[in-house]
Enzyme design. Structure first.
Site, mmCIF file in Angstrom:
data_model
loop_
_atom_site.group_PDB
_atom_site.id
_atom_site.type_symbol
_atom_site.label_atom_id
_atom_site.label_comp_id
_atom_site.label_asym_id
_atom_site.label_seq_id
_atom_site.Cartn_x
_atom_site.Cartn_y
_atom_site.Cartn_z
ATOM 1 C CG HIS A 213 -1.732 1.067 1.576
ATOM 2 N ND1 HIS A 213 -3.107 1.027 1.419
ATOM 3 C CD2 HIS A 213 -1.479 2.295 2.081
ATOM 4 C CE1 HIS A 213 -3.638 2.170 1.819
ATOM 5 N NE2 HIS A 213 -2.665 2.965 2.221
ATOM 6 C CB CYS A 246 -3.441 8.416 7.792
ATOM 7 S SG CYS A 246 -3.946 8.059 9.480
ATOM 8 C CG ASN A 255 -3.892 5.728 -1.003
ATOM 9 O OD1 ASN A 255 -3.276 4.910 -0.348
ATOM 10 N ND2 ASN A 255 -4.920 6.395 -0.515
HETATM 11 P P1 HMG Z 1 -10.742 5.766 21.769
HETATM 12 O O1 HMG Z 1 -11.318 7.127 21.954
HETATM 13 O O2 HMG Z 1 -9.429 5.478 22.429
HETATM 14 O O3 HMG Z 1 -11.749 4.590 22.130
HETATM 15 O O4 HMG Z 1 -10.637 5.471 20.227
HETATM 16 P P2 HMG Z 1 -12.721 4.336 23.266
HETATM 17 O O5 HMG Z 1 -12.912 2.860 23.301
HETATM 18 O O6 HMG Z 1 -12.269 5.055 24.504
HETATM 19 O O7 HMG Z 1 -14.079 5.008 22.731
HETATM 20 C C1 HMG Z 1 -14.250 6.393 22.651
HETATM 21 C C2 HMG Z 1 -15.582 6.672 21.985
HETATM 22 O O8 HMG Z 1 -15.577 6.154 20.655
HETATM 23 C C3 HMG Z 1 -16.741 5.999 22.701
HETATM 24 O O9 HMG Z 1 -17.882 6.795 22.454
HETATM 25 C C4 HMG Z 1 -16.897 4.710 21.926
HETATM 26 O O10 HMG Z 1 -18.198 4.176 21.982
HETATM 27 C C5 HMG Z 1 -16.614 5.164 20.520
HETATM 28 P P3 HMG Z 1 -18.382 7.887 23.540
HETATM 29 O O11 HMG Z 1 -18.599 7.091 24.793
HETATM 30 O O12 HMG Z 1 -17.274 8.883 23.685
HETATM 31 O O13 HMG Z 1 -19.613 8.436 22.907
HETATM 32 N N1 HMG Z 1 -16.116 4.084 19.679
HETATM 33 C C6 HMG Z 1 -16.655 3.752 18.505
HETATM 34 N N2 HMG Z 1 -17.708 4.238 17.841
HETATM 35 C C7 HMG Z 1 -18.000 3.665 16.661
HETATM 36 N N3 HMG Z 1 -17.266 2.664 16.116
HETATM 37 C C8 HMG Z 1 -16.212 2.161 16.762
HETATM 38 C C9 HMG Z 1 -15.872 2.707 18.008
HETATM 39 N N4 HMG Z 1 -14.890 2.448 18.885
HETATM 40 C C10 HMG Z 1 -15.057 3.287 19.911
HETATM 41 N N5 HMG Z 1 -15.498 1.167 16.211
HETATM 42 C C11 HMG Z 1 -10.487 4.090 18.289
HETATM 43 C C12 HMG Z 1 -10.094 4.268 19.743
HETATM 44 C C13 HMG Z 1 -9.654 2.973 17.716
HETATM 45 C C14 HMG Z 1 -11.953 3.730 18.258
HETATM 46 C C15 HMG Z 1 -10.259 5.440 17.555
HETATM 47 O O14 HMG Z 1 -8.958 5.919 17.821
HETATM 48 C C16 HMG Z 1 -10.447 5.295 16.085
HETATM 49 O O15 HMG Z 1 -11.535 5.009 15.610
HETATM 50 N N6 HMG Z 1 -9.373 5.515 15.284
HETATM 51 C C17 HMG Z 1 -9.446 5.338 13.861
HETATM 52 C C18 HMG Z 1 -8.322 6.032 13.191
HETATM 53 C C19 HMG Z 1 -8.368 5.774 11.707
HETATM 54 O O16 HMG Z 1 -9.356 5.339 11.142
HETATM 55 N N7 HMG Z 1 -7.243 6.094 11.037
HETATM 56 C C20 HMG Z 1 -7.135 5.931 9.624
HETATM 57 C C21 HMG Z 1 -7.091 4.502 9.189
HETATM 58 S S1 HMG Z 1 -5.466 3.789 9.272
HETATM 59 C C22 HMG Z 1 -4.710 4.293 7.784
HETATM 60 O O17 HMG Z 1 -5.209 5.141 7.123
HETATM 61 C C23 HMG Z 1 -3.475 3.606 7.320
HETATM 62 C C24 HMG Z 1 -3.719 2.655 6.142
HETATM 63 O O18 HMG Z 1 -4.265 3.346 5.035
HETATM 64 C C25 HMG Z 1 -2.405 1.993 5.717
HETATM 65 C C26 HMG Z 1 -1.259 2.986 5.507
HETATM 66 O O19 HMG Z 1 -1.432 3.997 4.803
HETATM 67 O O20 HMG Z 1 -0.163 2.695 6.039
HETATM 68 C C27 HMG Z 1 -4.685 1.526 6.525
HETATM 69 MG MG MG Z 2 -3.139 4.600 3.615
#
Ligand code: HMG
Ligand code: MG
Length: 315
Positions: A213, A246, A255
């Site tokens: 990727h 990201c 990308n």
């Molecule tokens: P957190 O705040 O540490 O988690 O987030 P938490 O468990 O303390 O939950 C906080 C709040 O989020 C709570 O809600 C949970 O219910 C809610 P509140 O009580 O505050 O109302 N929550 C959720 N809601 C919906 N769906 C869920 C979920 N989980 C918790 N699944 C967490 C931790 C992992 C959830 C957060 O940091 C997160 O969602 N991060 C995502 C970041 C992301 O998507 N980054 C981009 C993708 S990675 C990328 O792009 C790289 C890639 O392309 C490859 C590359 O380029 O190398 C793949």
């Molecule tokens: Mg990516």
């Protein structure tokens, strides 16, 4: 001169990430109907693996907060897989309810990045992925695991291939079908691709379970694909329109563009099943929806017809 015959034994998979990676980093919130149309155009172009959205926290990625609505509406086309990003069991429950049948879990080679991205160390993120992958295996879903920052980290710098391979192997042990190494901020070069494949295979990851990727931040993505092909890798991610990045990786740009990848593969006679003209239609749609010019190389130049020497599919 007769063109060389296609390399029929060597099929390359193009794994489209535009609807997920492409849209997650955009300032604009895109309507669900427009996302649906984008995916329909990608399917029409022949793409068969389309990472459709993420079931992450809507606070972390508001751009994909409509995942629950979008996924059930995607075209149910023959042989098309729509993996979705799942960070935890909450995300898995949402993905199941929305009808997902394929997923990607994600971690990284460095703690500094995973802590910013998902608030966990690499080890904790692997612990979080374990029950998600077990459940997905029980349901018979296809499963991918990402190792981000495999070529370099925006917070801690250089990454040793052995470290990225070690995390990839751990994902394999947790049951992923495929390990995808991400150049999250687009710093990698071909020599590193070869070194990472070597380290990954030596660590025990079969070559046919490795994908790459590449972000094209510094223009090295296509060169890195060529190095990956040379090393035996046959799956590459790309985004129609070249969007992507990201929000938790400063410096991450788009990308590798699907149209640029398809041009390279076509001209090199790899078999992949994706139609360049169709990808350009999807890429133009994505750019227009985002209100931006289509800035990719092949998006601007069009393809090229060896029979006439002229450009083709130029807008
Ligand atoms: P957190 O705040 O540490 O988690 O987030 P938490 O468990 O303390 O939950 C906080 C709040 O989020 C709570 O809600 C949970 O219910 C809610 P509140 O009580 O505050 O109302 N929550 C959720 N809601 C919906 N769906 C869920 C979920 N989980 C918790 N699944 C967490 C931790 C992992 C959830 C957060 O940091 C997160 O969602 N991060 C995502 C970041 C992301 O998507 N980054 C981009 C993708 S990675 C990328 O792009 C790289 C890639 O392309 C490859 C590359 O380029 O190398 C793949
Ligand atoms: Mg990516």
């Amino acid at each position: 001169m007769e063109p060389a015959p296609p390399r029929l034994t060597d099929t390359v998979r193009i794994y489209e990430v535009g609807p997920r990676d492409g849209l997650q980093n955009e300032a604009a919130l895109i309507a669900t109907d427009a996302k649906l149309r984008y995916v329909e155009l990608l399917v029409a172009a022949g793409l068969r693996e389309i990472e459709a959205t993420s079931f992450v926290s809507p606070k972390a990625i508001p751009q994909l907060a409509d995942a629950d609505d979008l996924l059930p509406r995607l075209p149910d086309a023959e042989g098309v897989r729509y993996p979705v990003l799942v960070p935890n069991e909450r995300g898995m429950a949402r993905a199941e309810a929305a009808g997902a049948r394929a997923l990607a879990v994600f971690t990284a080679a460095t703690d500094a990045f995973t802590e910013r991205n998902i608030g966990m160390t690499v080890k904790v993120s692997l612990d979080a992925a374990a029950p998600v992958l077990r459940r997905a295996a029980d349901l018979g879903w296809w499963r991918r695991g990402y190792v981000s920052t495999a070529f370099g980290c925006p917070y801690t710098g250089a990454v040793e291939p052995a470290r990225a391979a070690e995390v990839g192997l751990r994902l394999l042990e947790l049951g992923v079908d495929e390990v995808c190494f991400g150049d999250t901020i687009g710093v990698g070069v071909p020599g590193q691709v070869a070194a990472l494949v070597d380290a990954a295979v030596r660590s025990g990851i079969p070559i046919d379970r490795i994908a790459f990727h590449f972000h094209d931040t510094r223009g090295t993505a296509l060169a890195n694909v060529a190095a990956g092909l040379d090393a035996g890798v046959r799956c590459f991610d790309a985004s129609a329109g070249g969007t992507g990045g990201c929000p938790y990786a400063p410096g991450a740009a788009g990308n590798l563009a699907t149209e640029d990848l398809v041009y390279l593969l076509d001209a090199s006679r790899w078999v992949h099943g994706v139609d360049l003209e169709g990808v350009l239609v999807a890429a133009r749609f994505a750019a227009a929806t985002l209100g931006k010019p289509l800035a990719t190389k092949v998006g601007q130049a069009g393809g090229w017809d060896p029979a006439t020497g002229r450009e083709k599919f130029r807008a």
